[in-house]
Design an enzyme around this catalytic site. Structure first.
Site, PDB file in Angstrom:
ATOM      1  N   CYS A 135       0.844  -1.199   0.000  1.00  0.00           N
ATOM      2  CA  CYS A 135       0.000   0.000   0.000  1.00  0.00           C
ATOM      3  C   CYS A 135       0.874   1.241   0.000  1.00  0.00           C
ATOM      4  O   CYS A 135       1.390   1.648   1.040  1.00  0.00           O
ATOM      5  CB  CYS A 135      -0.922  -0.006   1.223  1.00  0.00           C
ATOM      6  SG  CYS A 135      -1.917   1.488   1.396  1.00  0.00           S
ATOM      7  N   CYS A 138      -0.386   4.198   2.115  1.00  0.00           N
ATOM      8  CA  CYS A 138      -0.199   4.051   3.566  1.00  0.00           C
ATOM      9  C   CYS A 138       1.242   4.340   3.952  1.00  0.00           C
ATOM     10  O   CYS A 138       1.511   5.006   4.940  1.00  0.00           O
ATOM     11  CB  CYS A 138      -0.492   2.629   4.019  1.00  0.00           C
ATOM     12  SG  CYS A 138      -2.033   1.976   3.444  1.00  0.00           S
ATOM     13  N   ASP A 139       2.152   3.771   3.201  1.00  0.00           N
ATOM     14  CA  ASP A 139       3.524   3.667   3.692  1.00  0.00           C
ATOM     15  C   ASP A 139       4.519   4.545   2.938  1.00  0.00           C
ATOM     16  O   ASP A 139       5.646   4.730   3.399  1.00  0.00           O
ATOM     17  CB  ASP A 139       3.969   2.199   3.615  1.00  0.00           C
ATOM     18  CG  ASP A 139       2.971   1.281   4.324  1.00  0.00           C
ATOM     19  OD1 ASP A 139       2.267   1.788   5.220  1.00  0.00           O
ATOM     20  OD2 ASP A 139       2.881   0.100   3.986  1.00  0.00           O
TER      21      ASP A 139
END
Lengths: 307, 107
Positions: A135, A138-139
């Site tokens: 992701c 997200c990261d």
């Protein structure tokens, strides 16, 4: 006696939420079961720019908030839970949830979607969350001014590689073929981006590092040459697998586990429909998932009215 | 009990010095799966009130603690017992997966 629903929808992504919208407007007593909050895979999409009606594009979570707001206008009934077992053969379908609870419904739409494929190489599992990611939204921000590798060559891989250039200093795109499968508009942007470096005909054989990702061992499929590429993060986008384990043996699937339906979303069992990414089909987009959901709800209504 | 919000400043007092085990959800506003898992975290806070403290930490506003625990992905859930991290879950997972870890920790 437990409440008997007209329709139970399993999964709250674009397919499930659209099915709910159509079912609610048909005044079917409907419940949607989702193991997280609604939104599905779209929640990890940083920006959606191919959903008609939104010419400026919008973040994935924002589009899904709009889907949820829409069903809430129609008295959205949802249950936070995970379906672990099903009885689909009779006129009354039984859904077993983790924790032991059961739900009864006359018709079922399976819209559980898909999840990202794993590479299946040493180091991947051990370093997930320590530099291995599925992701980018997200990261990605954890890799500011660092070097990352993206594995894959489809739409998701290229789009996420472009997203990562906002943070990372350098993005290697490692692809097993000598050309991308992604849509041309994404390819054009990737080739024009000076931060993206392409490594063609190459597969990742191992992800290296102890406490965190330090590099990848890669192999050129043409020359057989093996080398080590130092990177701080590895983002893996090599396609999806259906979330259909709970229907194994109950419904026909293709060899990869995608549920087989006709073009009206009917499975082999009367009153059981499948919609969205979990279904065996060629094109998996938000718009096609929503289309599947509408068709499935329409057909469920017909089934329930005996038409 | 409601979800508590912790910062770099009060992390030691609220988490490390807690009498009962603590689950900390490291999250950020821009993270879709963090949004997805939020209702699960809230339910767990209610259901395990008194036995497990459930906290959230915004990684954008609190850079020190996530760095200390090597967080490079969110959502990450870290379980603390007697001031020590004892287990960790990365990514949005089903409630039952989180509960199996909680049950193991609470013994």
């Amino acid at each position: 006696m437990a409440e008997i629903y007209d329709l139970a929808i399993i999964g709250g992504g674009p397919a499930g939420l659209t099915a709910y919208l159509y079912a609610a407007r048909a005044r079917l007593n409907t419940i949607l079961i989702e193991k997280l909050s609604p939104g599905g895979q779209v929640l990890v999409t940083d920006f959606v720019e191919n959903y008609p009606g939104f010419p400026e594009g919008l973040p994935g979570w924002e589009l899904m908030e709009k889907f949820v707001a829409h069903v809430k206008k129609l008295g959205f009934k949802q249950k936070l839970g995970e379906v672990t077992g099903l009885e689909l053969n009779g006129e009354l379908k039984r859904l077993k949830l983790a924790g032991g609870e059961e739900l009864l419904a006359r018709a079922v739409i399976i819209a559980t979607g898909a999840s990202p494929n794993k590479l299946g190489v040493p180091g991947e599992k051990e370093l997930t969350g320590k530099g291995v990611s599925y992701c980018a939204t997200c990261d990605g921000p954890f890799f500011r001014d660092q070097t990352v590798a993206v594995v894959g060559g489809g739409n998701t891989a290229v789009q996420e590689a472009l997203f990562l250039t906002r943070f990372a200093e350098k993005v290697f795109l490692i692809h097993r073929r000598d050309q991308l499968r992604a849509q041309k508009i994404l390819q054009e942007r990737a080739f024009a981006n000076p931060k993206i470096h392409f490594i063609w005909n190459t597969v990742v054989e191992e992800i290296l590092g102890q406490e965190k990702v330090e590099g990848v061992r890669i192999k050129n499929r043409k020359t057989g040459e093996i080398s080590t590429l130092p990177v701080d993060g590895v983002f893996i986008f090599i396609g999806i697998r259906p979330q259909s384990d709970f229907v194994k043996g109950l419904l026909p699937t293709d060899e990869r586990g995608f549920i087989i339906t006709d073009c009206e979303m009917r499975t082999e069992l009367p009153g059981v429909f499948a919609a969205g990414d979990v279904r065996a089909k060629a094109c998996r987009q938000i718009i096609t998932a929503a289309g599947d959901g509408a068709t499935a709800a329409y057909m469920a209504e017909h089934y329930l009215s005996g038409a | 009990m409601a979800v508590c919000h912790v910062t770099d400043q009060d992390f030691e007092e609220k988490v490390l010095k807690s009498d009962i085990p603590v689950l900390v959800d490291f999250w950020a506003a821009w993270c879709g799966p963090c949004r997805a898992i939020a209702p699960v975290i809230e339910e767990l806070a209610e259901e395990y009130a008194g036995k497990l403290k459930v906290c959230k930490m915004n990684v954008d506003e609190n850079p020190v603690t996530p760095g200390k625990f090597g967080i490079r992905a969110i959502p990450t859930l870290i379980f603390f017992k007697n001031g020590q991290p004892v287990d960790q879950i990365t990514g949005a997972v089903a409630k039952s997966t989180i509960e199996s870890v909680i049950k193991r920790i609470l013994g």
